[in-house]
Motif scaffolding. Sequence first.
Motif, PDB file in Angstrom:
ATOM      1  N   GLY A  12       0.877  -1.169   0.000  1.00  9.47           N
ATOM      2  CA  GLY A  12       0.000   0.000   0.000  1.00  9.47           C
ATOM      3  C   GLY A  12       0.906   1.208   0.000  1.00  9.47           C
ATOM      4  N   PHE A  13       0.990   1.885   1.131  1.00  8.80           N
ATOM      5  CA  PHE A  13       1.905   3.011   1.261  1.00  8.80           C
ATOM      6  C   PHE A  13       2.967   2.691   2.317  1.00  8.80           C
ATOM      7  CE2 PHE A  13      -2.145   5.310   0.140  1.00  8.80           C
ATOM      8  CZ  PHE A  13      -1.767   5.606  -1.165  1.00  8.80           C
ATOM      9  N   ILE A  14       4.192   3.175   2.085  1.00 13.09           N
ATOM     10  CA  ILE A  14       5.282   3.027   3.053  1.00 13.09           C
ATOM     11  C   ILE A  14       5.931   4.389   3.223  1.00 13.09           C
ATOM     12  CG2 ILE A  14       7.479   1.921   3.601  1.00 13.09           C
ATOM     13  CD1 ILE A  14       6.727  -0.376   1.772  1.00 13.09           C
ATOM     14  N   SER A  15       6.055   4.807   4.465  1.00 15.05           N
ATOM     15  CA  SER A  15       6.722   6.086   4.705  1.00 15.05           C
ATOM     16  C   SER A  15       8.170   5.998   4.241  1.00 15.05           C
ATOM     17  CB  SER A  15       6.646   6.468   6.184  1.00 15.05           C
ATOM     18  OG  SER A  15       7.339   5.525   6.966  1.00 15.05           O
ATOM     19  N   ASP A  16       8.676   7.120   3.756  1.00 13.68           N
ATOM     20  CA  ASP A  16      10.068   7.143   3.271  1.00 13.68           C
ATOM     21  C   ASP A  16      10.765   8.434   3.674  1.00 13.68           C
ATOM     22  OD1 ASP A  16       8.861   8.949   1.543  1.00 13.68           O
ATOM     23  OD2 ASP A  16       9.578   8.004  -0.293  1.00 13.68           O
ATOM     24  N   ASP A  17      10.471   8.886   4.888  1.00 13.41           N
ATOM     25  CA  ASP A  17      11.018  10.161   5.343  1.00 13.41           C
ATOM     26  C   ASP A  17      12.224  10.010   6.259  1.00 13.41           C
ATOM     27  OD1 ASP A  17       9.679   9.182   7.546  1.00 13.41           O
ATOM     28  OD2 ASP A  17       8.131  10.729   7.533  1.00 13.41           O
ATOM     29  N   GLY A  18      12.862   8.852   6.248  1.00 15.52           N
ATOM     30  CA  GLY A  18      14.079   8.655   7.023  1.00 15.52           C
ATOM     31  C   GLY A  18      13.856   8.155   8.435  1.00 15.52           C
ATOM     32  N   LYS A  19      12.610   8.033   8.853  1.00 17.21           N
ATOM     33  CA  LYS A  19      12.310   7.482  10.172  1.00 17.21           C
ATOM     34  C   LYS A  19      11.921   6.018  10.005  1.00 17.21           C
ATOM     35  CE  LYS A  19      10.713  11.885  12.002  1.00 17.21           C
ATOM     36  NZ  LYS A  19       9.595  12.616  12.596  1.00 17.21           N
ATOM     37  N   TYR A  20      11.577   5.372  11.083  1.00 21.45           N
ATOM     38  CA  TYR A  20      11.122   3.989  11.035  1.00 21.45           C
ATOM     39  C   TYR A  20       9.943   3.876  10.071  1.00 21.45           C
ATOM     40  CZ  TYR A  20       9.660  -0.596  12.689  1.00 21.45           C
ATOM     41  OH  TYR A  20       9.317  -1.917  12.757  1.00 21.45           O
ATOM     42  N   ASP A  21       9.928   2.848   9.237  1.00 18.19           N
ATOM     43  CA  ASP A  21       8.866   2.669   8.232  1.00 18.19           C
ATOM     44  C   ASP A  21       7.489   2.534   8.865  1.00 18.19           C
ATOM     45  OD1 ASP A  21      10.753   2.676   6.241  1.00 18.19           O
ATOM     46  OD2 ASP A  21      10.567   0.556   5.745  1.00 18.19           O
ATOM     47  N   VAL A  22       6.547   3.267   8.322  1.00 23.44           N
ATOM     48  CA  VAL A  22       5.143   3.099   8.664  1.00 23.44           C
ATOM     49  C   VAL A  22       4.468   2.570   7.413  1.00 23.44           C
ATOM     50  CG1 VAL A  22       3.009   4.258   9.328  1.00 23.44           C
ATOM     51  CG2 VAL A  22       5.179   4.994  10.323  1.00 23.44           C
ATOM     52  N   LYS A  23       3.798   1.442   7.548  1.00 16.30           N
ATOM     53  CA  LYS A  23       3.109   0.825   6.416  1.00 16.30           C
ATOM     54  C   LYS A  23       1.621   1.085   6.581  1.00 16.30           C
ATOM     55  CE  LYS A  23       6.787  -2.446   5.956  1.00 16.30           C
ATOM     56  NZ  LYS A  23       7.278  -3.781   6.199  1.00 16.30           N
ATOM     57  N   ILE A  24       0.991   1.569   5.506  1.00 10.91           N
ATOM     58  CA  ILE A  24      -0.398   2.004   5.570  1.00 10.91           C
ATOM     59  C   ILE A  24      -1.209   1.290   4.501  1.00 10.91           C
ATOM     60  CG2 ILE A  24      -1.948   3.995   5.481  1.00 10.91           C
ATOM     61  CD1 ILE A  24       0.618   5.727   6.029  1.00 10.91           C
ATOM     62  N   LYS A  25      -2.288   0.685   4.938  1.00 15.79           N
ATOM     63  CA  LYS A  25      -3.199   0.011   4.019  1.00 15.79           C
ATOM     64  C   LYS A  25      -3.860   1.055   3.125  1.00 15.79           C
ATOM     65  CE  LYS A  25      -7.344  -1.463   5.454  1.00 15.79           C
ATOM     66  NZ  LYS A  25      -8.344  -2.297   6.131  1.00 15.79           N
ATOM     67  N   ASN A  26      -4.079   0.706   1.862  1.00 18.46           N
ATOM     68  CA  ASN A  26      -4.865   1.579   0.994  1.00 18.46           C
ATOM     69  C   ASN A  26      -5.889   0.744   0.236  1.00 18.46           C
ATOM     70  OD1 ASN A  26      -3.598   0.434  -1.208  1.00 18.46           O
ATOM     71  ND2 ASN A  26      -2.542   2.274  -1.857  1.00 18.46           N
ATOM     72  N   SER A  27      -6.790   1.389  -0.499  1.00 20.21           N
ATOM     73  CA  SER A  27      -7.887   0.682  -1.150  1.00 20.21           C
ATOM     74  C   SER A  27      -7.450  -0.129  -2.365  1.00 20.21           C
ATOM     75  CB  SER A  27      -8.992   1.659  -1.537  1.00 20.21           C
ATOM     76  OG  SER A  27      -8.481   2.616  -2.443  1.00 20.21           O
ATOM     77  N   ILE A  28      -6.305   0.175  -2.950  1.00 26.12           N
ATOM     78  CA  ILE A  28      -5.832  -0.580  -4.114  1.00 26.12           C
ATOM     79  C   ILE A  28      -5.284  -1.940  -3.682  1.00 26.12           C
ATOM     80  CG2 ILE A  28      -4.123  -0.633  -5.984  1.00 26.12           C
ATOM     81  CD1 ILE A  28      -4.347   2.472  -6.037  1.00 26.12           C
ATOM     82  N   VAL A  29      -4.434  -1.949  -2.671  1.00 22.54           N
ATOM     83  CA  VAL A  29      -3.820  -3.187  -2.205  1.00 22.54           C
ATOM     84  C   VAL A  29      -4.726  -3.885  -1.187  1.00 22.54           C
ATOM     85  CG1 VAL A  29      -1.806  -4.203  -1.070  1.00 22.54           C
ATOM     86  CG2 VAL A  29      -1.512  -2.291  -2.657  1.00 22.54           C
ATOM     87  N   GLY A  30      -5.313  -3.109  -0.282  1.00 23.74           N
ATOM     88  CA  GLY A  30      -6.244  -3.654   0.709  1.00 23.74           C
ATOM     89  C   GLY A  30      -5.612  -4.653   1.663  1.00 23.74           C
ATOM     90  N   ASN A  31      -4.374  -4.447   2.029  1.00 17.51           N
ATOM     91  CA  ASN A  31      -3.651  -5.358   2.897  1.00 17.51           C
ATOM     92  C   ASN A  31      -4.076  -5.126   4.354  1.00 17.51           C
ATOM     93  OD1 ASN A  31      -1.761  -6.876   4.293  1.00 17.51           O
ATOM     94  ND2 ASN A  31      -0.114  -6.415   2.856  1.00 17.51           N
ATOM     95  N   ASP A  32      -4.895  -6.037   4.880  1.00 21.78           N
ATOM     96  CA  ASP A  32      -5.442  -5.872   6.234  1.00 21.78           C
ATOM     97  C   ASP A  32      -4.414  -6.055   7.341  1.00 21.78           C
ATOM     98  OD1 ASP A  32      -7.996  -5.177   5.458  1.00 21.78           O
ATOM     99  OD2 ASP A  32      -8.687  -7.261   5.380  1.00 21.78           O
ATOM    100  N   GLN A  33      -3.189  -6.394   6.977  1.00 21.17           N
ATOM    101  CA  GLN A  33      -2.147  -6.550   7.982  1.00 21.17           C
ATOM    102  C   GLN A  33      -1.649  -5.187   8.464  1.00 21.17           C
ATOM    103  OE1 GLN A  33       0.952  -8.708   5.931  1.00 21.17           O
ATOM    104  NE2 GLN A  33       2.479  -8.157   7.418  1.00 21.17           N
ATOM    105  N   TYR A  34      -1.968  -4.111   7.722  1.00 24.03           N
ATOM    106  CA  TYR A  34      -1.526  -2.769   8.087  1.00 24.03           C
ATOM    107  C   TYR A  34      -2.726  -1.901   8.455  1.00 24.03           C
ATOM    108  CZ  TYR A  34       2.522  -4.673   5.763  1.00 24.03           C
ATOM    109  OH  TYR A  34       3.550  -5.492   5.403  1.00 24.03           O
ATOM    110  N   HIS A  35      -2.465  -0.830   9.194  1.00 18.19           N
ATOM    111  CA  HIS A  35      -3.533   0.088   9.597  1.00 18.19           C
ATOM    112  C   HIS A  35      -3.977   0.952   8.420  1.00 18.19           C
ATOM    113  CE1 HIS A  35      -1.784  -0.758  13.635  1.00 18.19           C
ATOM    114  NE2 HIS A  35      -3.052  -0.765  13.946  1.00 18.19           N
ATOM    115  N   SER A  36      -5.257   1.271   8.414  1.00 17.68           N
ATOM    116  CA  SER A  36      -5.801   2.206   7.428  1.00 17.68           C
ATOM    117  C   SER A  36      -5.505   3.634   7.899  1.00 17.68           C
ATOM    118  CB  SER A  36      -7.307   2.014   7.293  1.00 17.68           C
ATOM    119  OG  SER A  36      -7.967   2.489   8.452  1.00 17.68           O
ATOM    120  N   PRO A  37      -5.633   4.623   7.020  1.00 15.90           N
ATOM    121  CA  PRO A  37      -5.442   6.005   7.453  1.00 15.90           C
ATOM    122  C   PRO A  37      -6.365   6.394   8.613  1.00 15.90           C
ATOM    123  CG  PRO A  37      -5.357   5.893   5.068  1.00 15.90           C
ATOM    124  CD  PRO A  37      -5.786   4.529   5.558  1.00 15.90           C
TER     125      PRO A  37
END
Length: 138
Positions: A12-37
Amino acid sequence: MKVSFKFDKDVGFISDDGKYDVKIKNSIVGNDQYHSPTELLMLAMGACSSDDVLNILKKMRKDVKNYRCEVTAEKRDTDPKMLKFGEIHYIFDGDVDQDSVKKAINLSLEKYCSVSLTVKNAGIPVSYCYTINGKDYR
């Protein structure tokens, strides 16, 4: 403040701002293992208020041994599927009293917690309850 993220076809989405990765579910991938916005907003609201509450209780010289926070919310059925409400449940174990906990929570939700105040200013009611040493208060 600035954050950034990229799209990943498996996550879905992965943060890339130099801090620890935050993985975010989105409607395209729909990966329920990650939190939604929206779930991240709920986590942010609980974490923001909890930080205030625990700091206020520390200044009051209260001894919190264990702490947990649960945030419940419900989305509207129609677009935009905004939250209908949010409820924060603060759970304490330790040498804390009802008056101190209630005062700390009210200060957080009415004065200090920018996330819950933003949610409330959007017209979404935010309520709370708390448990102290196994006893529930509403």
